[in-house]
Design an enzyme around this catalytic site. Sequence first.
Site, PDB file in Angstrom:
ATOM      1  CG  ASN A   9      12.002  -0.260   0.069  1.00  0.00           C
ATOM      2  OD1 ASN A   9      12.029  -1.440   0.418  1.00  0.00           O
ATOM      3  ND2 ASN A   9      10.981   0.550   0.329  1.00  0.00           N
ATOM      4  CE  LYS A  11       8.555   0.401  -2.678  1.00  0.00           C
ATOM      5  NZ  LYS A  11       7.488   1.357  -2.871  1.00  0.00           N
ATOM      6  CG  HIS A  94       8.357   2.566   3.120  1.00  0.00           C
ATOM      7  ND1 HIS A  94       7.150   2.516   2.475  1.00  0.00           N
ATOM      8  CD2 HIS A  94       9.281   2.881   2.188  1.00  0.00           C
ATOM      9  CE1 HIS A  94       7.345   2.785   1.181  1.00  0.00           C
ATOM     10  NE2 HIS A  94       8.631   3.011   0.984  1.00  0.00           N
ATOM     11  CD  GLU A  96       5.193   0.871  -0.135  1.00  0.00           C
ATOM     12  OE1 GLU A  96       5.930  -0.087   0.126  1.00  0.00           O
ATOM     13  OE2 GLU A  96       5.318   1.578  -1.165  1.00  0.00           O
ATOM     14  CD  GLU A 166      10.742   6.848   0.732  1.00  0.00           C
ATOM     15  OE1 GLU A 166      11.390   6.513  -0.255  1.00  0.00           O
ATOM     16  OE2 GLU A 166      10.040   6.063   1.391  1.00  0.00           O
ATOM     17  N   GLY A 172       5.978   5.274  -6.068  1.00  0.00           N
ATOM     18  CA  GLY A 172       5.432   4.283  -6.988  1.00  0.00           C
ATOM     19  C   GLY A 172       4.382   4.835  -7.936  1.00  0.00           C
ATOM     20  CB  SER A 212       8.547   8.486  -8.888  1.00  0.00           C
ATOM     21  OG  SER A 212       7.358   7.761  -8.584  1.00  0.00           O
TER      22      SER A 212
HETATM   23  C1  PEP Z   1      10.053   3.701  -1.800  1.00  0.00           C
HETATM   24  O1  PEP Z   1       9.235   2.809  -1.685  1.00  0.00           O
HETATM   25  O2  PEP Z   1      10.780   3.972  -0.846  1.00  0.00           O
HETATM   26  C2  PEP Z   1      10.123   4.403  -3.070  1.00  0.00           C
HETATM   27  C3  PEP Z   1      10.766   5.527  -3.116  1.00  0.00           C
HETATM   28  O3  PEP Z   1       9.497   3.813  -4.137  1.00  0.00           O
HETATM   29  P1  PEP Z   1       9.547   4.298  -5.688  1.00  0.00           P
HETATM   30  O4  PEP Z   1      10.972   4.685  -5.975  1.00  0.00           O
HETATM   31  O5  PEP Z   1       9.099   3.109  -6.457  1.00  0.00           O
HETATM   32  O6  PEP Z   1       8.617   5.470  -5.796  1.00  0.00           O
END
Ligand code: PEP
Length: 249
Positions: A9, A11, A94, A96, A166, A172, A212
């Site tokens: 992803n 973003k 997601h 976000e 998630e 992040g 992460s």
């Molecule tokens: C994500 O945004 O789906 C995600 C898992 O981000 P990160 O791996 O940076 O935590």
Amino acid sequence: MRTKMVAGNWKMNKTLQEGVALATELKETVKNPSCAVVIGTPFIHLATVAGLLKDSPIEVAAENCADKASGAYTGEVSAAMVASTGATYCILGHSERRAYYHETYDILREKVLLALENNLKPIFCIGEVREEREAGRQNEVVKAQLEGSVFNLTPEQWSCITLAYEPVWAIGTGLTATPAQAQEMHAYIRSLIAQKYGNEAADNTTILYGGSCNAKNAAELFANPDVDGGLIGGASLKAPDFCTIIAAR
Ligand code: PEP
């Protein structure tokens, strides 16, 4: 046997030129992966990157689509438009988008249906925020997210869904769910799917972990029986890291 998958992803990162360079590097490296590989890119990259990856095992996802089919919605991009680029997946729900763009259960239900109508396979994200985890409410949160936006689907529609668990506190932040926390939640999610769609559908549903996940911890997370792969944010922006994660699956 359900599909194992590593999905990126990006973003809101990478100019078109930078995105093309990253996709080219991935194409050169990922020739015969042992799992499905998907990259989620900004809308403006989709057509170019999907074209570039045409003869590659890597598939392309949008990171969103509109909750309306077409019409006077300035700035929006419909599921049909996404599909017309050659993208085959669409990341929806997601955290976000839920948090910053106020995407409700109802809006997401519409987006999922429109994605499916346009032959896009949704990668549907669910997960609790830190306060909910600290209050021990993570199970009820993910259950409500599923019931609110995707448990209305027919069994046939469900077979096109990939889930991504998630935990928002891990996205992040550098904080990763422990392998045990991930496994516990994935098994719980699979039990909810079994109750709703039956054991076979539950066994066949791909459930990714995201938050992460990186080149160092991917193998440990993927070793869990109910963790079918990862949705990768930050670590999908560097080809060597993303390729290490793919190899760990
Ligand atoms: C994500 O945004 O789906 C995600 C898992 O981000 P990160 O791996 O940076 O935590």
